[in-house]
Design a protein around this motif. Structure first.
Motif, PDB file in Angstrom:
ATOM      1  N   CYS A  34     -27.332 143.426  30.135  1.00 34.12           N
ATOM      2  CA  CYS A  34     -26.828 144.313  29.091  1.00 34.12           C
ATOM      3  C   CYS A  34     -27.702 145.548  28.881  1.00 34.12           C
ATOM      4  N   GLY A  35     -28.875 145.607  29.522  1.00 34.06           N
ATOM      5  CA  GLY A  35     -29.686 146.808  29.437  1.00 34.06           C
ATOM      6  C   GLY A  35     -30.526 146.932  28.177  1.00 34.06           C
ATOM      7  N   THR A  36     -30.567 145.873  27.386  1.00 37.53           N
ATOM      8  CA  THR A  36     -31.370 145.913  26.169  1.00 37.53           C
ATOM      9  C   THR A  36     -32.852 145.742  26.494  1.00 37.53           C
ATOM     10  N   THR A  68     -26.998 139.327  22.929  1.00 39.50           N
ATOM     11  CA  THR A  68     -26.178 139.295  21.727  1.00 39.50           C
ATOM     12  C   THR A  68     -24.896 140.077  21.975  1.00 39.50           C
ATOM     13  N   THR A  69     -23.866 139.751  21.200  1.00 42.27           N
ATOM     14  CA  THR A  69     -22.600 140.469  21.368  1.00 42.27           C
ATOM     15  C   THR A  69     -22.794 141.954  21.086  1.00 42.27           C
ATOM     16  N   GLU A  70     -23.636 142.250  20.102  1.00 41.18           N
ATOM     17  CA  GLU A  70     -23.849 143.658  19.747  1.00 41.18           C
ATOM     18  C   GLU A  70     -24.459 144.419  20.923  1.00 41.18           C
ATOM     19  N   ASN A  71     -25.504 143.851  21.514  1.00 42.07           N
ATOM     20  CA  ASN A  71     -26.153 144.500  22.642  1.00 42.07           C
ATOM     21  C   ASN A  71     -25.208 144.625  23.834  1.00 42.07           C
ATOM     22  N   ALA A  72     -24.491 143.541  24.110  1.00 48.01           N
ATOM     23  CA  ALA A  72     -23.610 143.529  25.269  1.00 48.01           C
ATOM     24  C   ALA A  72     -22.468 144.531  25.096  1.00 48.01           C
ATOM     25  N   TRP A  73     -21.930 144.601  23.889  1.00 44.10           N
ATOM     26  CA  TRP A  73     -20.831 145.533  23.632  1.00 44.10           C
ATOM     27  C   TRP A  73     -21.310 146.971  23.731  1.00 44.10           C
ATOM     28  N   ALA A  75     -23.751 148.058  25.486  1.00 46.75           N
ATOM     29  CA  ALA A  75     -23.989 148.357  26.897  1.00 46.75           C
ATOM     30  C   ALA A  75     -22.678 148.649  27.617  1.00 46.75           C
ATOM     31  N   ALA A  76     -21.636 147.856  27.299  1.00 43.72           N
ATOM     32  CA  ALA A  76     -20.347 148.011  27.980  1.00 43.72           C
ATOM     33  C   ALA A  76     -19.702 149.353  27.644  1.00 43.72           C
ATOM     34  N   ILE A  77     -19.664 149.701  26.355  1.00 45.45           N
ATOM     35  CA  ILE A  77     -19.012 150.960  26.011  1.00 45.45           C
ATOM     36  C   ILE A  77     -19.892 152.151  26.389  1.00 45.45           C
ATOM     37  N   GLY A  78     -21.209 151.961  26.325  1.00 48.69           N
ATOM     38  CA  GLY A  78     -22.117 153.031  26.728  1.00 48.69           C
ATOM     39  C   GLY A  78     -21.962 153.368  28.197  1.00 48.69           C
ATOM     40  N   HIS A  79     -21.775 152.332  29.011  1.00 51.22           N
ATOM     41  CA  HIS A  79     -21.574 152.557  30.438  1.00 51.22           C
ATOM     42  C   HIS A  79     -20.205 153.210  30.688  1.00 51.22           C
ATOM     43  N   ALA A  80     -19.165 152.631  30.093  1.00 51.10           N
ATOM     44  CA  ALA A  80     -17.800 153.097  30.370  1.00 51.10           C
ATOM     45  C   ALA A  80     -17.606 154.551  29.964  1.00 51.10           C
ATOM     46  N   ALA A  81     -18.317 154.975  28.920  1.00 57.09           N
ATOM     47  CA  ALA A  81     -18.158 156.345  28.435  1.00 57.09           C
ATOM     48  C   ALA A  81     -18.543 157.365  29.493  1.00 57.09           C
ATOM     49  N   ARG A  96     -18.937 143.649  35.008  1.00 63.23           N
ATOM     50  CA  ARG A  96     -20.075 142.771  34.750  1.00 63.23           C
ATOM     51  C   ARG A  96     -20.516 142.883  33.293  1.00 63.23           C
ATOM     52  N   LEU A  97     -20.522 144.124  32.765  1.00 64.19           N
ATOM     53  CA  LEU A  97     -20.926 144.312  31.374  1.00 64.19           C
ATOM     54  C   LEU A  97     -19.932 143.658  30.426  1.00 64.19           C
ATOM     55  N   LEU A  98     -18.651 143.754  30.766  1.00 65.05           N
ATOM     56  CA  LEU A  98     -17.643 143.092  29.932  1.00 65.05           C
ATOM     57  C   LEU A  98     -17.766 141.574  30.027  1.00 65.05           C
ATOM     58  N   ASP A  99     -18.115 141.081  31.224  1.00 66.10           N
ATOM     59  CA  ASP A  99     -18.324 139.643  31.387  1.00 66.10           C
ATOM     60  C   ASP A  99     -19.499 139.171  30.534  1.00 66.10           C
ATOM     61  N   ALA A 100     -20.558 139.982  30.500  1.00 73.65           N
ATOM     62  CA  ALA A 100     -21.718 139.626  29.679  1.00 73.65           C
ATOM     63  C   ALA A 100     -21.327 139.594  28.205  1.00 73.65           C
ATOM     64  N   TYR A 101     -20.454 140.534  27.829  1.00 73.97           N
ATOM     65  CA  TYR A 101     -19.971 140.572  26.445  1.00 73.97           C
ATOM     66  C   TYR A 101     -19.138 139.324  26.126  1.00 73.97           C
TER      67      TYR A 101
END
Ligand SMILES: [Zn+2]
Ligand SMILES: [Zn+2]
Length: 114
Positions: A34-36, A68-73, A75-81, A96-101
């Motif tokens: 998740c990149g945290t 955590t869901t917060e971190n994973a989410w 990361a996912a939206i930060g990447h997708a943007a 992969r980021l969505l899977d982690a979420y």
């Protein structure tokens, strides 16, 4: 699969594409999922990356006990943007980021259910 292979990299653990990892993730400063920024960490396994004539193997680390869901989410939206591939729905990193979420959500529910 697509015919194009960007680099000679060995497949990483948990479907991680080594080419998509940042330097901070390779050096174990940030979670490979998740990149945290890591405080507690757990080993994920290793990836091997070909740089110039040498192969370098990096141990990967992830949030302990889970992202955590917060971190994973985030990361996912930060990447997708900022990702072209995600817009066409063909991005392995985004998936992969969505899977982690999803995994983080399942984990939180499991803990909440007690
Ligand atoms: Zn994480
Ligand atoms: Zn993407």
């Amino acid at each position: 699969m697509k015919g194009h292979q960007p680099a000679t990299t060995a497949p990483g653990p948990a479907g991680i594409d080594p080419a998509a990892l940042t330097r901070e993730q390779l050096h174990g400063w940030r979670c490979a999922l998740c990149g945290t920024l890591l405080t507690g960490d757990r080993p994920l396994g290793t990836v091997t990356i070909s740089q110039s004539p040498t192969l370098t193997t990096y141990p990967l680390w992830a949030c302990d006990p889970n992202c955590t869901t917060e971190n994973a989410w985030r990361a996912a939206i930060g990447h997708a943007a900022g990702c072209e591939a995600c817009r066409t729905g063909e991005c392995e990193t985004g998936q992969r980021l969505l899977d982690a979420y999803s995994a983080a959500i399942r984990q939180e529910h499991a803990e909440g259910a007690g």
